[in-house]
Structures are given as structure tokens and as C-alpha cells.
Design an enzyme around this catalytic site. Structure first.
Site, PDB file in Angstrom:
ATOM      1  N   GLY A   8      23.234  25.865  13.909  1.00  0.00           N
ATOM      2  CA  GLY A   8      24.404  26.721  14.141  1.00  0.00           C
ATOM      3  C   GLY A   8      24.885  26.555  15.570  1.00  0.00           C
ATOM      4  N   GLY A  11      28.093  27.933  16.887  1.00  0.00           N
ATOM      5  CA  GLY A  11      28.359  29.353  16.638  1.00  0.00           C
ATOM      6  C   GLY A  11      28.274  30.178  17.922  1.00  0.00           C
ATOM      7  N   MET A  13      26.182  32.583  18.629  1.00  0.00           N
ATOM      8  CA  MET A  13      24.797  32.629  19.107  1.00  0.00           C
ATOM      9  C   MET A  13      24.291  31.235  19.444  1.00  0.00           C
ATOM     10  SD  MET A  13      23.480  35.492  19.667  1.00  0.00           S
ATOM     11  CE  MET A  13      21.824  34.852  19.908  1.00  0.00           C
ATOM     12  N   THR A  99      19.129  35.063  11.771  1.00  0.00           N
ATOM     13  CA  THR A  99      20.184  35.338  10.774  1.00  0.00           C
ATOM     14  C   THR A  99      19.922  36.683  10.101  1.00  0.00           C
ATOM     15  OG1 THR A  99      20.260  32.963  10.383  1.00  0.00           O
ATOM     16  CG2 THR A  99      21.314  34.354   8.726  1.00  0.00           C
ATOM     17  N   SER A 123      15.814  41.222  13.192  1.00  0.00           N
ATOM     18  CA  SER A 123      17.240  41.501  13.036  1.00  0.00           C
ATOM     19  C   SER A 123      17.892  41.628  14.404  1.00  0.00           C
ATOM     20  CB  SER A 123      17.442  42.775  12.232  1.00  0.00           C
ATOM     21  OG  SER A 123      16.809  43.844  12.894  1.00  0.00           O
ATOM     22  N   HIS A 155      30.254  46.692  15.850  1.00  0.00           N
ATOM     23  CA  HIS A 155      30.209  45.263  16.174  1.00  0.00           C
ATOM     24  C   HIS A 155      31.620  44.675  16.168  1.00  0.00           C
ATOM     25  CE1 HIS A 155      25.876  45.545  15.257  1.00  0.00           C
ATOM     26  NE2 HIS A 155      25.758  44.439  15.988  1.00  0.00           N
ATOM     27  N   LYS A 159      31.997  40.023  12.380  1.00  0.00           N
ATOM     28  CA  LYS A 159      30.701  40.219  11.708  1.00  0.00           C
ATOM     29  C   LYS A 159      30.914  40.410  10.211  1.00  0.00           C
ATOM     30  CE  LYS A 159      26.315  42.690  11.998  1.00  0.00           C
ATOM     31  NZ  LYS A 159      25.542  41.458  11.860  1.00  0.00           N
ATOM     32  N   THR A 166      20.244  45.283  12.428  1.00  0.00           N
ATOM     33  CA  THR A 166      19.549  46.142  13.402  1.00  0.00           C
ATOM     34  C   THR A 166      19.589  47.596  12.955  1.00  0.00           C
ATOM     35  OG1 THR A 166      20.189  44.623  15.135  1.00  0.00           O
ATOM     36  CG2 THR A 166      19.502  46.818  15.836  1.00  0.00           C
TER      37      THR A 166
HETATM   38  P1  NAD Z   1      28.829  32.367  13.925  1.00  0.00           P
HETATM   39  O1  NAD Z   1      29.632  32.378  12.672  1.00  0.00           O
HETATM   40  O2  NAD Z   1      29.535  32.359  15.245  1.00  0.00           O
HETATM   41  O3  NAD Z   1      27.835  31.112  13.924  1.00  0.00           O
HETATM   42  C1  NAD Z   1      27.149  30.639  12.800  1.00  0.00           C
HETATM   43  C2  NAD Z   1      27.100  29.128  12.899  1.00  0.00           C
HETATM   44  O4  NAD Z   1      26.264  28.627  11.864  1.00  0.00           O
HETATM   45  C3  NAD Z   1      28.500  28.474  12.703  1.00  0.00           C
HETATM   46  O5  NAD Z   1      28.775  27.596  13.781  1.00  0.00           O
HETATM   47  C4  NAD Z   1      28.358  27.747  11.377  1.00  0.00           C
HETATM   48  O6  NAD Z   1      29.148  26.565  11.308  1.00  0.00           O
HETATM   49  C5  NAD Z   1      26.859  27.432  11.396  1.00  0.00           C
HETATM   50  N1  NAD Z   1      26.358  27.084  10.066  1.00  0.00           N
HETATM   51  C6  NAD Z   1      26.683  27.605   8.852  1.00  0.00           C
HETATM   52  N2  NAD Z   1      26.044  26.959   7.870  1.00  0.00           N
HETATM   53  C7  NAD Z   1      25.293  26.018   8.473  1.00  0.00           C
HETATM   54  C8  NAD Z   1      24.398  25.019   7.974  1.00  0.00           C
HETATM   55  N3  NAD Z   1      24.170  24.863   6.655  1.00  0.00           N
HETATM   56  N4  NAD Z   1      23.781  24.212   8.872  1.00  0.00           N
HETATM   57  C9  NAD Z   1      23.995  24.342  10.202  1.00  0.00           C
HETATM   58  N5  NAD Z   1      24.849  25.267  10.735  1.00  0.00           N
HETATM   59  C10 NAD Z   1      25.470  26.088   9.864  1.00  0.00           C
HETATM   60  O7  NAD Z   1      27.847  33.626  13.816  1.00  0.00           O
HETATM   61  P2  NAD Z   1      26.985  34.330  14.981  1.00  0.00           P
HETATM   62  O8  NAD Z   1      27.746  35.501  15.526  1.00  0.00           O
HETATM   63  O9  NAD Z   1      26.468  33.299  15.929  1.00  0.00           O
HETATM   64  O10 NAD Z   1      25.797  34.954  14.115  1.00  0.00           O
HETATM   65  C11 NAD Z   1      24.967  34.139  13.309  1.00  0.00           C
HETATM   66  C12 NAD Z   1      23.929  35.007  12.614  1.00  0.00           C
HETATM   67  O11 NAD Z   1      23.037  35.565  13.590  1.00  0.00           O
HETATM   68  C13 NAD Z   1      24.500  36.209  11.838  1.00  0.00           C
HETATM   69  O12 NAD Z   1      23.726  36.411  10.666  1.00  0.00           O
HETATM   70  C14 NAD Z   1      24.312  37.369  12.800  1.00  0.00           C
HETATM   71  O13 NAD Z   1      24.236  38.628  12.151  1.00  0.00           O
HETATM   72  C15 NAD Z   1      22.991  36.986  13.413  1.00  0.00           C
HETATM   73  N6  NAD Z   1      22.706  37.582  14.732  1.00  0.00           N
HETATM   74  C16 NAD Z   1      21.429  37.991  14.922  1.00  0.00           C
HETATM   75  C17 NAD Z   1      21.043  38.479  16.153  1.00  0.00           C
HETATM   76  C18 NAD Z   1      19.588  38.830  16.366  1.00  0.00           C
HETATM   77  O14 NAD Z   1      19.210  39.222  17.494  1.00  0.00           O
HETATM   78  N7  NAD Z   1      18.734  38.673  15.336  1.00  0.00           N
HETATM   79  C19 NAD Z   1      21.969  38.587  17.195  1.00  0.00           C
HETATM   80  C20 NAD Z   1      23.293  38.155  16.972  1.00  0.00           C
HETATM   81  C21 NAD Z   1      23.646  37.634  15.724  1.00  0.00           C
END
Ligand code: NAD
Length: 267
Positions: A8, A11, A13, A99, A123, A155, A159, A166
Site C-alpha cells: 500500500g 496510500g 499510511m 488494515t 486497529s 475521521h 475513511k 479503534t
Molecule cells: P489509502 O486508501 O490511502 O491506502 C491504501 C493503499 O493500499 C492504496 O494505495 C491502495 O492502492 C493500496 N492497495 C489496495 N489493494 C492493494 C493490493 N492488493 N496490493 C497492494 N496495495 C494495495 O488508505 P489509508 O488511509 O492509508 O488506510 C489503509 C488502512 O489502514 C485502512 O484500513 C485504515 O483503516 C487503516 N489504518 C489503520 C491504522 C492503525 O493504526 N491500525 C491507522 C491508520 C489507518
């Protein structure tokens, strides 16, 4: 050095994780991944993260990269994360899994993968939120059944899941401390003539707006006073720093399911 793969990578994160890995003295980024159909395949991962070139070309094939990393950090989408967990299990690679939004079947497959390799799943990887989990357990035990418990979260507009992972984890901590099953007592939003509040319920309220990184408040409200435990994230770096700390901690574990409470020694 512990070799890290970030999936990712393009993305919100992913880019922050690439920066956090670059700032960690014991970790080195060796693999960056994106969706196989992404227009960013072969882009330079350092440039993508705004750091300048680092020579790591974004790839779309995790299986082809298994010899190049020790721990995968995955903040993507549930379907991709589950197949990555199974691949990490098959090749004995550690996994830091951020995720959110898994269904029960996906959770079961992740638990099965953790029997074969080490998985740290949370989470929320921020240190402050994990401290809040501890404080919530204490508050629920002290305040007990004499309070109404409500969980508010806000958020950014992008999202896709609600309530946040969380907020659900906070609900689980509180429900466990009170001997309740969150599935039985959770109320996700209210509308119309709802009737008076049942004290055994745990209510959730969700806001989606603008660029809010992540706000959470748990309210314990009694007649005459209320306690609120709040956390506000102002930068995704709080999650990314926690995730790279977890990757470092996980590197010498061979199997098992861990969370950020384990990493921080809060259990
Ligand atoms: P985002 O949409 O900005 O990024 C997700 C990325 O994953 C995208 O670039 C997408 O192209 C990529 N992706 C999708 N399918 C893929 C695959 N098969 N192979 C490789 N890459 C792939 O989302 P985000 O805001 O970065 O959040 C991502 C996840 O992390 C969400 O589920 C969010 O809730 C979670 N999150 C968790 C925490 C934590 O502390 N646990 C914190 C922030 C976000």
C-alpha cells in the site's frame, strides 16, 4: 538490519510508513508494493513518499519478493491483507497488520496464519491510543454498571469503514472489563423514537469530515459527573512510528498473535 516490506506504498499510511522506516536506525526498506494494476508500479518508493530517490522500485507481486524482506507492514484493504497474511505464514515472514474492517471469516483466516508466523495486529498503532486502552479498562472496572458508556469517533472523509476499528477496540476493552459481550450491547447510531437509554448498552457515534486524522472519546456518564477519556491524532506519523516499533519487536518472534499492548509491555 531488519529488512522491511511496505505494501500500500502509495496510500496515506504507506507513504508515512516509508518515511518512518527510513527514520528507524535498525530497519531498512527493501520492498515496496502496490496494487498490481497501479500506475505507480516501478515508481521510486522514496520519491513517492516525498523523501527523494531510495532505489526501491514499487512492485505488484509480494510472492516474487519473499526472499527480500523479513517483516511486511500492511495498511491496505482487508482482502489484500488476508492473502498477504497467508503468504507470510507460508514463508515464515513476520507481519505488522494495520488494515481495519475485516469480517469474521477474514479474522479467522488471520488467526490461522498466526499459528504459522508472527503477526502483530492492531486497529491503532499509536502509543497514546494503546495507553488509552489501559486507562479505559481501569475506568470501566472502577465506574462499573453505574454509568452510561458512549463512544464518539471522528475521521477524514475518505475513511470507508465505520465505526473505526479503534472505536470498536475501545468498546471491546470496556465490554470485557464489565463482563458484557460487545456484539450484544453495542448500539450503532440512533434515530427517531428510540425510547429511554438501556444502561447496559454501549453507544457509538461516528463523524466523517474533512481531514480529521482520528479523534476518539469514551464517555462514562453518571448522574452528577462524567469521565471522558480522549485521544486526538494530529499526524499519521503516530501510527507509523508505532508500526515500525512493532516490526522491530516482532522480528525475532517465530509465530503467534500479538498486538500493540504486547509491543509496549502493557499486558
Ligand atoms: P489509502 O486508501 O490511502 O491506502 C491504501 C493503499 O493500499 C492504496 O494505495 C491502495 O492502492 C493500496 N492497495 C489496495 N489493494 C492493494 C493490493 N492488493 N496490493 C497492494 N496495495 C494495495 O488508505 P489509508 O488511509 O492509508 O488506510 C489503509 C488502512 O489502514 C485502512 O484500513 C485504515 O483503516 C487503516 N489504518 C489503520 C491504522 C492503525 O493504526 N491500525 C491507522 C491508520 C489507518
Amino acid at each position: 538490519m531488519i529488512r522491511i516490506a511496505v505494501t500500500g506504498a502509495a496510500g496515506r499510511m504507506g507513504k508515512t510508513l516509508i518515511e518512518a522506516v527510513a527514520n528507524h536506525p535498525a530497519l531498512t526498506l527493501t520492498v515496496a508494493l502496490e496494487r498490481p494494476d497501479s500506475s505507480l508500479i516501478n515508481a521510486d518508493a522514496g520519491e513517492l513518499a516525498g523523501l527523494g530517490r531510495n532505489g526501491i522500485a514499487v512492485s505488484g507481486d509480494l510472492a516474487a519478493a519473499v526472499d527480500k524482506f523479513d517483516v511486511l507492514i500492511d495498511f491496505t484493504v482487508p482482502a489484500s491483507s488476508v492473502s498477504n497474511a497467508e503468504l507470510c505464514a507460508a514463508f515464515g515472514k513476520g507481519l505488522v497488520l494495520g488494515t481495519t474492517g475485516f469480517d469474521d471469516e477474514q479474522k479467522r483466516r488471520i488467526a490461522a496464519a498466526a499459528e504459522q508466523t508472527a503477526i502483530c495486529q492492531a486497529s491503532n498503532f499509536s502509543t497514546g491510543v494503546n495507553l488509552c486502552f489501559k486507562l479505559l479498562d481501569m475506568a470501566a472496572r472502577v465506574l462499573g454498571d453505574d454509568v452510561d458508556i458512549e463512544i464518539y469517533e471522528a475521521h477524514h472523509r475518505h475513511k470507508v469503514d465505520a465505526p473505526s476499528g479503534t472505536a470498536l477496540s475501545m468498546g471491546e476493552v470496556v465490554a470485557d472489563a464489565l463482563g458484557r459481550n460487545l456484539g450484544d450491547v453495542a448500539v450503532y447510531g440512533r434515530e427517531g423514537i428510540t425510547g429511554a437509554r438501556d444502561r447496559s448498552t454501549i453507544g457509538f457515534a461516528t463523524v466523517r469530515a474533512g481531514d480529521i486524522v482520528g479523534d476518539h472519546t469514551v464517555m462514562f456518564a453518571a448522574d452528577g459527573e462524567r469521565v471522558e477519556i480522549s485521544h486526538k491524532a494530529s499526524s499519521r506519523m503516530s501510527f507509523a512510528r508505532g508500526a515500525v516499533r512493532a516490526a522491530h519487536w516482532l522480528a525475532d518472534k517465530s509465530s503467534g498473535r500479538f498486538d500493540m499492548q504486547d509491543v509496549l509491555g502493557l499486558k
